[in-house]
Design an enzyme around this catalytic site. Structure first.
Site, short mmCIF file in Angstrom:
data_model
loop_
_atom_site.label_atom_id
_atom_site.label_comp_id
_atom_site.label_asym_id
_atom_site.label_seq_id
_atom_site.Cartn_x
_atom_site.Cartn_y
_atom_site.Cartn_z
N ASP A 28 -1.53 8.61 -1.98
CA ASP A 28 -0.50 7.82 -1.90
C ASP A 28 0.21 7.64 -0.29
OD1 ASP A 28 -0.32 7.25 -4.68
OD2 ASP A 28 0.84 9.08 -4.89
N LYS A 31 -3.67 4.27 1.68
CA LYS A 31 -4.91 4.08 2.06
C LYS A 31 -4.99 2.67 1.76
CE LYS A 31 -5.80 7.23 -0.92
NZ LYS A 31 -4.61 7.77 -1.23
N GLY A 32 -4.48 2.03 0.83
CA GLY A 32 -4.69 0.76 0.35
C GLY A 32 -4.40 -0.24 1.37
N ASN A 53 -6.94 6.42 -11.85
CA ASN A 53 -5.97 7.55 -11.53
C ASN A 53 -5.35 6.85 -10.23
OD1 ASN A 53 -8.20 8.02 -10.20
ND2 ASN A 53 -8.09 10.48 -10.43
N GLY A 55 -3.84 4.38 -7.37
CA GLY A 55 -2.79 2.95 -7.23
C GLY A 55 -2.86 2.65 -5.98
N HIS A 56 -3.63 1.72 -5.39
CA HIS A 56 -3.32 1.34 -4.09
C HIS A 56 -2.62 0.02 -4.04
CE1 HIS A 56 -7.30 3.84 -3.55
NE2 HIS A 56 -6.37 4.55 -3.83
N ARG A 157 -23.91 15.83 -18.31
CA ARG A 157 -25.08 14.92 -18.59
C ARG A 157 -25.02 14.16 -20.31
NH1 ARG A 157 -28.82 19.39 -16.83
NH2 ARG A 157 -27.03 20.38 -17.48
N GLN A 265 -7.40 8.92 -4.15
CA GLN A 265 -6.58 10.33 -4.28
C GLN A 265 -6.53 10.96 -2.64
OE1 GLN A 265 -9.31 9.80 -6.86
NE2 GLN A 265 -7.37 9.04 -7.72
N THR A 340 2.33 4.47 -8.29
CA THR A 340 1.94 3.13 -8.52
C THR A 340 1.01 3.32 -9.91
OG1 THR A 340 1.53 3.13 -6.08
CG2 THR A 340 0.48 1.41 -7.43
N THR A 341 0.73 4.35 -10.29
CA THR A 341 -0.24 4.13 -11.48
C THR A 341 0.78 4.81 -12.68
OG1 THR A 341 -2.10 4.70 -10.26
CG2 THR A 341 -2.14 5.24 -12.59
N ARG A 346 7.71 10.70 -7.00
CA ARG A 346 6.93 11.78 -6.29
C ARG A 346 7.70 12.70 -5.54
NH1 ARG A 346 4.37 6.42 -3.28
NH2 ARG A 346 2.82 5.95 -5.05
N ASP A 374 9.04 4.35 9.39
CA ASP A 374 10.30 3.70 9.21
C ASP A 374 11.27 4.61 8.23
OD1 ASP A 374 8.05 2.72 7.60
OD2 ASP A 374 9.65 1.69 6.30
P1 GDP Z 1 -2.48 4.79 -1.56
O1 GDP Z 1 -2.73 5.03 -2.82
O2 GDP Z 1 -2.61 5.83 -0.63
O3 GDP Z 1 -3.02 3.35 -1.29
O4 GDP Z 1 -0.80 4.39 -1.61
P2 GDP Z 1 0.26 3.87 -2.53
O5 GDP Z 1 -0.02 2.08 -2.46
O6 GDP Z 1 0.07 4.48 -3.97
O7 GDP Z 1 1.49 4.17 -1.98
C1 GDP Z 1 1.82 3.80 -0.52
C2 GDP Z 1 3.26 2.89 -0.79
O8 GDP Z 1 3.85 2.82 0.52
C3 GDP Z 1 3.05 1.59 -1.13
O9 GDP Z 1 4.11 1.14 -2.22
C4 GDP Z 1 2.80 0.75 0.34
O10 GDP Z 1 3.35 -0.47 -0.22
C5 GDP Z 1 3.93 1.48 1.07
N1 GDP Z 1 3.67 1.79 2.35
C6 GDP Z 1 2.43 1.70 3.10
N2 GDP Z 1 2.61 1.61 4.50
C7 GDP Z 1 3.90 1.80 4.47
C8 GDP Z 1 4.74 1.91 5.78
O11 GDP Z 1 4.37 2.09 6.81
N3 GDP Z 1 6.22 2.03 5.57
C9 GDP Z 1 6.67 1.64 4.21
N4 GDP Z 1 7.94 1.92 4.04
N5 GDP Z 1 5.93 1.55 2.99
C10 GDP Z 1 4.63 1.83 3.23
P1 IMO Z 2 -4.03 7.58 -5.01
O1 IMO Z 2 -5.54 7.02 -4.64
C1 IMO Z 2 -1.55 10.67 -5.94
C2 IMO Z 2 -2.97 13.61 -8.96
C3 IMO Z 2 -2.18 13.51 -10.42
C4 IMO Z 2 -2.36 15.04 -10.65
C5 IMO Z 2 -3.74 15.32 -10.18
C6 IMO Z 2 -4.68 15.11 -11.35
O2 IMO Z 2 -3.25 6.41 -5.53
O3 IMO Z 2 -3.54 8.41 -3.60
P2 IMO Z 2 -5.98 13.11 -12.68
O4 IMO Z 2 -5.51 12.09 -13.46
O5 IMO Z 2 -6.60 12.63 -11.39
O6 IMO Z 2 -6.72 14.06 -13.24
O7 IMO Z 2 -4.76 13.90 -12.11
O8 IMO Z 2 -4.05 14.47 -9.17
N1 IMO Z 2 -3.46 12.21 -8.63
C7 IMO Z 2 -2.82 11.53 -7.69
N2 IMO Z 2 -1.70 11.78 -6.92
N3 IMO Z 2 -2.08 9.79 -5.82
C8 IMO Z 2 -3.64 9.63 -6.48
O9 IMO Z 2 -4.02 8.61 -6.06
C9 IMO Z 2 -3.99 10.36 -7.56
N4 IMO Z 2 -4.74 10.47 -8.31
C10 IMO Z 2 -4.61 11.68 -9.11
O10 IMO Z 2 -0.93 13.12 -10.33
O11 IMO Z 2 -1.43 15.83 -10.02
MG MG Z 3 -1.46 5.49 -4.83
#
Ligand code: GDP
Ligand code: IMO
Ligand code: MG
Length: 475
Positions: A28, A31-32, A53, A55-56, A157, A265, A340-341, A346, A374
């Protein structure tokens, strides 16, 4: 013919045809958003591991998009978006995402799905939940999306692959073979749970899968015929997208196009190198891009890690810099740190440079992007962990491999001045307050790679490039 390699420096390469984006912390990191941004100047975007798993989130002009399986380049209709062979794919979820995008007017014609990707089947989801319930207090806090059981079947497998959806006979045979041990495992788990409940005199636990605990009627979700029929129909819908995606990547790279390999992840959730067993069941590190997309190590030109300006973790497991105070609360609220998922809160804490330096080395990162700067506004002083101290007083300058040390390690911090001005509007390094610039320089020097991009808000426009914007495409 193999494409000619272009000359480049290790840092700030002007041209980078094969660029991997990985999470540098516990997920989180944003990356998205970074992938969406880089997709502007690339040709192909490939997800290489994980499943729903992930959420971007992408925010464009205030409009929010959340992707779990679909690569974060999908909002660019002219780019090819690939779900690679290393991904585990829940077809019902994917179709839901495709439908959702179509309803919002997004063209998904350029979405390609590897015929070799494994499918998350209904029994994987049930087993994931049942496994977590069984672990009780020791549970990992998985997303309960069936990720672990699906990768386990792949290794055993016993997996069902995307290509199997296209042949009913093969599909039925494979489901039958995979289903039998699952039914038995789920039956045993439910008998065990029933016994425990009886002993404790409890009612049904919340969040458990509807199982055979009330009686021995077979679970309709585990019916071979129904499952096969349903998956044949998923196959019909997905067929236009199914492709030889490794070849597609080779062709793009050989033609000098840019391929962004999108990790889900993150490093510290890596099955081999993360905080095992509190990890996911795939390898989210950069090296896995080769396996999960089907390219060679020499196809990777750059690796960019994404880290927040602080740290978060969702789910159980060690988190040395975790804060359970007002500062942590501020990070949670200002940063909107809700999964997100799963919507879970967090856990938040200070930036951990010991862990970040480990991630930089492990991934062979050539650059970092720091998001959510920020969110730190008004926190003064800022702290960053620079070493750990074990219970016995031993000092660890590098990330300890021993889980007992990591679980009880106390971080030692360096304090840096905070800033109390809004940075959301900054679009150049010069517009950032000096304290923020000093904070970024400290991070970069400590971990030994340049910071190329800083996030100052959720919107895709809210970024500051440090140095030149990269030219991703070949000249
Ligand atoms: P990912 O799983 O790595 O793609 O990240 P997520 O989307 O799960 O979580 C990142 C959260 O931070 C999302 O709600 C984004 O919209 C938000 N976000 C990303 N970059 C920034 C930033 O520079 N500032 C703030 N305030 N929010 C951000
Ligand atoms: P993104 O791509 C944050 C965490 C789960 C749990 C562990 C194992 O949005 O960054 P799983 O369901 O994969 O077997 O769970 O990994 N987890 C994440 N935490 N961001 C994610 O993906 C995650 N995907 C899995 O919360 O601790
Ligand atoms: Mg995420």
């Amino acid at each position: 013919m193999r494409r000619a390699r272009r000359g480049r420096s290790r840092h700030n390469a002007p041209v980078m045809p094969g660029l991997v984006i990985v999470g540098a912390q516990w997920g989180d990191e944003g990356k998205g958003k970074i992938v969406d941004l880089l997709a502007d100047s690339s040709d192909v975007i490939v997800r290489f591991q994980g499943g729903n798993n992930a959420g971007h989130t992408i925010v464009r002009d205030g409009e929010k998009f959340k992707f779990h399986l679909i690569p974060s380049g999908i909002l660019h209709a002219d780019k090819v978006c690939v779900i690679g062979n290393g991904v585990v794919l829940d077809p019902a979820i994917l179709l839901g995402e495709i439908d959702g995008l179509r309803r919002r007017g997004v063209d998904v014609a350029n979405l390609k799905i590897s015929a070799n990707a494994h499918l998350i089947m209904p029994y994987h989801v049930l087993l994931d939940t049942a496994g977590e319930v069984k672990l009780g207090k020791l549970s990992i806090g998985t997303t309960r999306r069936g990720i672990g059981p699906c990768y386990a079947d792949k290794a055993l497998r016993l997996g069902i692959r995307v290509q199997d959806l296209l042949d009913e006979k093969i599909l039925r045979t494979k489901i039958r073979a995979a289903l039998e041990p699952k039914q038995q495992a789920l039956r045993e788990l439910s008998v065990r749970r029933r016994k425990m409940r009886k002993e404790a005199g409890e009612g049904a636990e919340r969040g458990e899968p509807a199982d055979q605990s009330a009686d021995d009627t077979p679970d309709p979700r585990l019916d071979l015929h129904t499952m096969t029929e349903e998956h044949v129909s998923f196959g019909h819908r997905l067929e236009p997208h199914i492709a030889d995606t490794a070849r597609l990547c080779w062709d793009a790279l050989d033609a000098g196009q840019t391929v962004v390999f999108e990790g889900a992840q993150a490093t510290l959730l890596d099955l081999d190198h993360g905080t095992y067993p509190f990890v996911t069941s795939s390898n989210p590190i950069a090296g896995a891009a080769t396996i999960g997309a089907g390219v060679g190590p020499t196809d990777i030109d750059e690796v960019w890690g994404v880290a927040k300006a602080y740290a978060t973790r969702v789910g159980a497991g060690p988190f040395p810099t975790e804060l359970e105070d007002d500062v942590g609360r501020q990070m949670l609220e200002r940063g909107q740190e809700y999964g997100t998922t799963t919507g879970r809160e967090r856990r938040c804490g200070w930036l951990d440079l010991v862990a970040l330096r480990y991630a930089v080395r492990l991934n062979g990162m050539t650059a970092l992007t720091i998001t959510k700067l920020d969110v730190l506004k008004g926190i003064d002083p800022l702290r960053v962990a620079v070493r750990y101290r074990s219970k016995e007083g031993a000092i660890f300058d590098s990330f300890p491999y021993h889980q007992s040390i990591l679980h009880s390690a106390e971080p030692e911090y360096e304090e840096l001045p905070g800033f109390d001005v809004d940075v959301e509007g900054a679009r150049s390094e010069a517009e950032l307050p000096p304290q923020a610039r000093a904070y970024l320089s400290y991070i970069s020097e400590f971990v030994g790679v340049p910071i190329r991009l800083v996030g100052v808000g959720p919107d895709r426009e809210q970024v500051v490039w440090i140095g030149d914007e990269p030219r991703l495409q070949a000249a």
